[in-house]
Scaffold this active site. Structure first.
Site, PDB file in Angstrom:
ATOM      1  N   LYS A  16       0.933  -1.173   0.108  1.00 32.59           N
ATOM      2  CA  LYS A  16       0.003   0.102   0.097  1.00 32.59           C
ATOM      3  C   LYS A  16       1.001   1.322  -0.010  1.00 32.59           C
ATOM      4  CE  LYS A  16      -3.221  -2.810  -0.008  1.00 32.59           C
ATOM      5  NZ  LYS A  16      -4.465  -2.986   0.688  1.00 32.59           N
TER       6      LYS A  16
HETATM    7  C1  LIG Z   1      -5.800  -4.019   1.221  1.00 37.08           C
HETATM    8  C2  LIG Z   1      -7.169  -3.746   1.191  1.00 37.08           C
HETATM    9  C3  LIG Z   1      -7.904  -4.151   2.132  1.00 37.08           C
HETATM   10  C4  LIG Z   1      -7.366  -4.892   3.631  1.00 37.08           C
HETATM   11  O1  LIG Z   1      -6.208  -4.199   3.923  1.00 37.08           O
HETATM   12  P1  LIG Z   1      -5.271  -5.134   5.298  1.00 37.08           P
HETATM   13  O2  LIG Z   1      -4.647  -4.138   5.831  1.00 37.08           O
HETATM   14  O3  LIG Z   1      -4.447  -6.099   4.335  1.00 37.08           O
HETATM   15  O4  LIG Z   1      -6.253  -5.755   6.132  1.00 37.08           O
HETATM   16  C5  LIG Z   1      -9.209  -3.626   2.110  1.00 37.08           C
HETATM   17  N1  LIG Z   1      -9.768  -2.877   1.331  1.00 37.08           N
HETATM   18  C6  LIG Z   1      -9.160  -2.908   0.126  1.00 37.08           C
HETATM   19  C7  LIG Z   1      -9.793  -2.163  -0.988  1.00 37.08           C
HETATM   20  C8  LIG Z   1      -7.706  -3.304  -0.088  1.00 37.08           C
HETATM   21  O5  LIG Z   1      -7.121  -2.984  -1.061  1.00 37.08           O
END
Ligand SMILES: *Cc1c(COP(=O)(O)O)cnc(C)c1O
Length: 372
Positions: A182
């Site tokens: 991310k």
């Molecule tokens: C990555 C992601 C999540 C989950 O995030 P985590 O921190 O891995 O739990 C939720 N929604 C979207 C759209 C994502 O891309």
């Protein structure tokens, strides 16, 4: 052949130094650096309160719970998202009602949300897909008219804006992810931003089993009994996560600018590639992912062709309601949410990260041309 990874982080000395500083203190779990991160992230977002959590997935559960979602409620979620968004509602015993998306952007269509409203609807979750924000003003109007909570799944968008508002400035709560790929990362981790102080208090309690004090509050002082006031979760951020994240915050804008330049180069180069359409964008995108649409009967060949040519790629996402669990256990059919199903059959994500070279973009486009 020039190989291009799907994603590569730029973590290094600044993060090591920050973690070293934390290791010299008694706190490695939730302590003062989480509080420092929460202050800095709140300032960056221009939102009053930030609550650090262990992931966006848990943050969505905690946020929906704090906003009153429970058994028997319905939560409206766009079908073009990661499973974490809808699973959060299921874990609270609520029913998920999928909304459809815009065919060009993949973002939730407010008219479809409106059509999904029912007497048991309790909340709407907006998803900011690929870095572009959902149409928050329209969703806010629907939520206000129907008396619903509005949560933003902001896993793809920290440095984004739309109609002059960033994540957390329109929804009741915005939930962020610090997973490995991310915009900012601690390997895992998450945060919830809200303008509502009372909600922030409930979020702080729910991330820590509903107990009355945090570990750092208990450190050093005379022992005081803690109490459990509500049924919460084990879902707090740690000081190690916060130490990792803090030095990245001042770099987010430069990273976004680098990704925007790469996205523009992709768009210009792809104009000459038949059968490949970049997902439409407007507003200030965080440029988290660069997604294109290809013909559905060519998608697997494109993925295979890119893989054979050393180009990392992914699918974000096949529509959630078409996945086995949602289809077989919960009874969703493709045609219940047709535009999301079609979009999810066509989307391919190409490599995009701040340290990528222009030549990498050109290599990806050449491989895509040969594969499509
Ligand atoms: C990555 C992601 C999540 C989950 O995030 P985590 O921190 O891995 O739990 C939720 N929604 C979207 C759209 C994502 O891309």
């Amino acid at each position: 052949m020039r190989r291009v990874e799907f994603f590569r982080h730029d973590l290094g000395e600044a993060e090591l130094e920050s973690v070293r500083r934390t290791l010299a203190t008694p706190f490695v779990a939730m302590g003062p650096r989480v509080a420092e991160f929460e202050r800095e992230f709140a300032r960056l977002l221009g939102v009053e309160h930030v609550v650090g959590v262990s992931s966006c997935s848990m943050g969505l559960v905690v946020a929906l719970r704090a906003l009153g979602v429970g058994p028997g409620d319905e939560v409206i979620v766009p079908a073009m998202t990661y499973v974490a968004t809808s699973n959060a509602a299921l874990h609270l015993g609520a029913r998920v009602v999928f909304a459809d998306v815009d065919a060009a952007t993949g973002l939730v269509d407010p008219a479809s949300v409106e059509a999904a409203l029912a007497p048991r609807t309790r909340a709407i979750v907006a998803v900011h897909l690929y870095g572009q924000m959902a149409p928050m003003a329209a969703l806010r109007a629907i939520a206000d008219r129907a008396g619903l909570a509005l949560v933003e799944d902001s896993a793809h968008a920290i440095t984004a804006a739309r109609d002059g508002a960033g994540p957390g400035q329109v929804g009741d709560a915005a939930v962020f992810s610090f997973y490995a790929t991310k915009e900012a990362t601690a390997g895992d981790g998450g945060a919830i931003a809200t303008r509502d102080g009372a909600l922030a208090g409930r979020l702080r309690r729910l991330r820590n089993h509903g107990i009355s004090a945090d570990a750092a509050d208990r450190h050093g002082a005379a022992y005081r009994h803690w109490d459990m006031l509500s049924l919460g979760f084990k879902a707090a951020m740690t000081d190690l996560d916060a130490a990792f994240l803090l030095p990245q915050l001042p770099r987010l804008d430069a990273r976004r600018a680098a990704r925007q330049a790469l996205a523009e180069r992709y768009e210009a180069a792809l104009a000459g590639v038949p059968g490949v359409t970049p997902v439409r964008r407007d507003g200030r995108s965080a440029h988290h992912l660069f997604a294109v649409l290809v013909p559905p009967d060519r998608r697997d060949a494109v993925l295979a062709g890119l893989g054979e040519r050393g180009i990392g790629c992914a699918v974000n996402y096949r529509a959630v309601h078409t996945l086995s669990y949602y289809r077989d256990e919960l009874g969703w059919a493709r045609d219940d949410v047709p535009r999301a199903a079609a979009f999810g059959d066509r989307t391919v994500s190409l490599p995009l990260w701040a340290g990528m070279a222009k030549d990498d973009v050109d290599a990806v486009v050449a491989a895509l041309r040969e594969s499509s």
